[in-house]
Design a protein around this motif. Structure first.
Motif, mmCIF file in Angstrom:
data_model
loop_
_atom_site.group_PDB
_atom_site.id
_atom_site.type_symbol
_atom_site.label_atom_id
_atom_site.label_comp_id
_atom_site.label_asym_id
_atom_site.label_seq_id
_atom_site.Cartn_x
_atom_site.Cartn_y
_atom_site.Cartn_z
ATOM 1 N N CYS A 1 -5.882 -69.872 1.325
ATOM 2 C CA CYS A 1 -6.757 -68.756 1.010
ATOM 3 C C CYS A 1 -6.926 -68.769 -0.511
ATOM 4 O O CYS A 1 -5.938 -68.825 -1.250
ATOM 5 N N MET B 1 -0.430 -68.191 1.188
ATOM 6 C CA MET B 1 -1.313 -68.413 2.338
ATOM 7 C C MET B 1 -1.790 -69.844 2.332
ATOM 8 O O MET B 1 -2.781 -70.211 1.695
ATOM 9 N N HIS C 1 -3.239 -65.732 -3.807
ATOM 10 C CA HIS C 1 -2.849 -65.905 -2.406
ATOM 11 C C HIS C 1 -2.449 -67.335 -2.040
ATOM 12 O O HIS C 1 -1.720 -67.550 -1.085
ATOM 13 N N PHE D 1 -8.262 -66.394 -2.425
ATOM 14 C CA PHE D 1 -8.220 -65.112 -3.142
ATOM 15 C C PHE D 1 -7.137 -65.207 -4.219
ATOM 16 O O PHE D 1 -6.055 -65.761 -3.967
ATOM 17 N N GLY E 1 -8.842 -59.598 0.041
ATOM 18 C CA GLY E 1 -9.758 -60.453 0.808
ATOM 19 C C GLY E 1 -9.060 -61.734 1.215
ATOM 20 O O GLY E 1 -8.074 -62.146 0.601
ATOM 21 N N HIS E 2 -9.573 -62.347 2.278
ATOM 22 C CA HIS E 2 -8.995 -63.621 2.729
ATOM 23 C C HIS E 2 -10.100 -64.583 3.144
ATOM 24 O O HIS E 2 -11.117 -64.174 3.706
HETATM 25 CU CU LIG Z 1 -5.862 -64.189 1.211
#
Ligand SMILES: [Cu+2]
Length: 177
Positions: free
Chosen positions: A161, A170, A166, A163, A97-98
């Motif tokens: 992000c 990210m 991440h 998640f 997921g992001h």
């Molecule tokens: Cu992500």
């Protein structure tokens, strides 16, 4: 938040003064707007009030390789900003997921990202803090979401992000001039 309004007010006043005493051309616009970022007190060189600026629109993609395709956004204080996050991957949201989470000034991405891991039920956002200015929800493959907000006061902000795992890859910089 108070300072934001102060700065907006200062910009409006400065604009009025330019209009009032600039007899012909636009004063000293030649000093440019990019080389002056260090002064923090009374700076507004731009003659356009924040609410009159066009909406700053960004589309950012997130993929299965744990990457954003954009690591920098730049806006002006008080400008309306519209950010669309697109998850262009195909892995399920439980695995990949992001979201797009804009952190407040001074919030460390690693600290916040680390804390968010414990909040799966809240979409990996830490509840009850003002660490986040705005965020999308956690998106699965093929999903997209747009958030609209007013750019905060001048400064350097980070987005990540949240998640689990991440945030170290990210991430990006949200620069407000
Ligand atoms: Cu992500």
């Amino acid at each position: 938040m108070k300072s934001k309004y102060l700065k907006l007010t200062a910009a409006v006043i400065a604009t009025s003064m330019l209009v009032a005493c600039g007899g012909g051309d636009n004063g000293d616009a030649s000093t440019g707007e990019s080389d002056n970022a260090a002064t923090e007190s009374t700076t507004p060189e731009e003659t356009v009030a924040p609410e009159d600026l066009p909406v700053a629109e960004f589309t950012i993609e997130a993929n299965d390789a744990m990457q954003y395709n954009l690591d920098k956004m730049e806006v002006k204080a008080g400008q309306t900003v519209r950010v669309t996050l697109k998850n262009v991957g195909s892995m399920p949201v439980e695995q990949m997921g992001h979201n797009w989470t804009l952190l407040n000034s001074g919030v460390d991405p690693n600290t916040y990202g680390g804390a968010a891991i414990q909040h799966k039920d809240e979409g990996f956002q830490v509840p009850g803090t003002d660490d986040v200015i705005v965020n999308t929800s956690m998106l699965g493959p093929g999903q997209e979401e747009t958030v609209e907000f007013t750019a905060p006061s001048t400064g350097i902000y980070k987005y990540i992000c949240t998640f689990p795992g991440h945030y170290s890859a990210m991430k990006g910089t949200f620069l407000v001039r």
